[in-house]
Design a protein around this motif. Structure first.
Motif: not given
Length: 318
Positions: A54-59, A65-72, A78-84
């Motif tokens: 799941g990606s969130v971006g600044a568009v 896209v000028f900024g990006h972060m994702a969950m894997t 019960s927890v999620i990885e965030l990064g990229n």
């Protein structure tokens, strides 16, 4: 400083934005970014469509896209990885990464996750310091960042760099029980206490069964191989012998009563402590790591006391 004229919206991104996401990574990292999925628009689009990423971006209005972060997403976690996380130089200096991260975190809460794990690289000193304002360091992945990653300078650029492991809760978290290897029991308790997570851990006394159940992930651009043992068996040695990457990780479930035997078998093959990953699967996960000493920076610059204590343990354990 960034371009003040940029007008950017913070959006949850769908599969139609995969190419624009890849363009952003290309502009910032060239071909050197360690996670290869962001260079393959078709694979990334499928991952976004399925919800595995799941990606969130600044568009901007043109769809760039000028900024990006994702969950894997991890199965049964019960927890999620965030990064990229990436921010185009044209948009830096205005707190864009924090705005993107806030929207991604809100999305994770909506999905019911109890917290998230993320991995600040040790050459980003500000990120290390920021990460423990609401989070807790629970590990250190040595040799995790390829030496050729764009932006590294000096002698350290010739060695594979490290990333801390940080757990940040959204609330008190659910209590759980499990088992711990004797070798790591005291360390795990010292990592647990600051988080205030309720854990009931018992000694892991059972021998390994004959066969285990495993999943192998190869991250080719990152030079990492990760073997996840849903259930480790006496065949673990053979599984580990097949790995060949300069950074090798083994994930063991702390829900298995034979995890002590698994950890000791792995240690005989050169694996040592890497991280405690709370809620990373059906139970907590103990991550071990094998490193190529000649390729790995073994004295990374660490900003926070807990990370320095973890490194001290790791070096002594080796």
């Amino acid at each position: 400083m960034g371009d003040d004229s940029l007008e950017l919206r913070i959006l949850r991104l769908g599969p139609e934005t995969a190419e624009a996401i890849g363009d952003c990574f290309h502009r910032v990292y060239g071909e050197s970014y360690g996670n290869g999925i962001f260079y393959d628009a078709d694979v990334l689009a499928k991952a976004l469509e399925s919800g595995r990423i799941g990606s969130v971006g600044a568009v901007d209005d043109a769809g760039r896209v000028f900024g990006h972060m994702a969950m894997t997403v991890q199965d049964d976690a019960s927890v999620i990885e965030l990064g990229n996380t990436v921010v185009d130089p044209a948009a830096r200096g205005a707190g864009l990464a924090w705005r993107v991260g806030a929207e991604l975190s809100a999305w994770c809460r909506e999905l019911g996750y109890q917290g998230f794990l993320h991995y600040p690289t040790t050459d980003h000193h500000i990120m290390q310091r920021q990460s423990v304002k609401a989070g807790f360091e629970t590990g250190l992945m040595l040799g995790y960042i390829p030496a050729e990653t764009h932006g590294q300078v000096g002698a350290a650029a010739k060695l594979r760099q490290a990333a801390t492991v940080v757990y940040e809760p959204y609330g008190p978290g659910a209590a759980s029980s499990g088992f711990v290897p004797q070798r790591y029991a005291q360390l795990l308790e010292s990592l647990r206490q600051p988080t205030a997570l309720a854990r009931s851990w018992q000694p892991a006394t059972e021998p390994l069964p004959a066969q285990g159940t495993y999943r192998l992930q190869r991250f080719h651009k990152r030079g990492v191989e990760r073997l996840s043992a849903h259930r480790a068996g006496a065949d673990l040695a053979g599984e580990l012998a097949e790995l060949a990457a300069p950074c090798r990780q083994l994930d063991l479930s702390l829900g298995e009563v034979s995890v002590d035997a698994a950890a000791e078998l792995a240690r005989e093959m050169g694996y040592g402590f890497c991280a405690w990953l709370p809620g990373f699967a059906e139970n907590d996960v103990l991550r071990l790591q094998w490193l190529d000493d000649e390729l790995t920076e073994l004295t990374p610059t660490l900003e926070n006391p807990m990370a320095r204590e973890i490194l001290k343990f790791q070096l002594a354990d080796r």
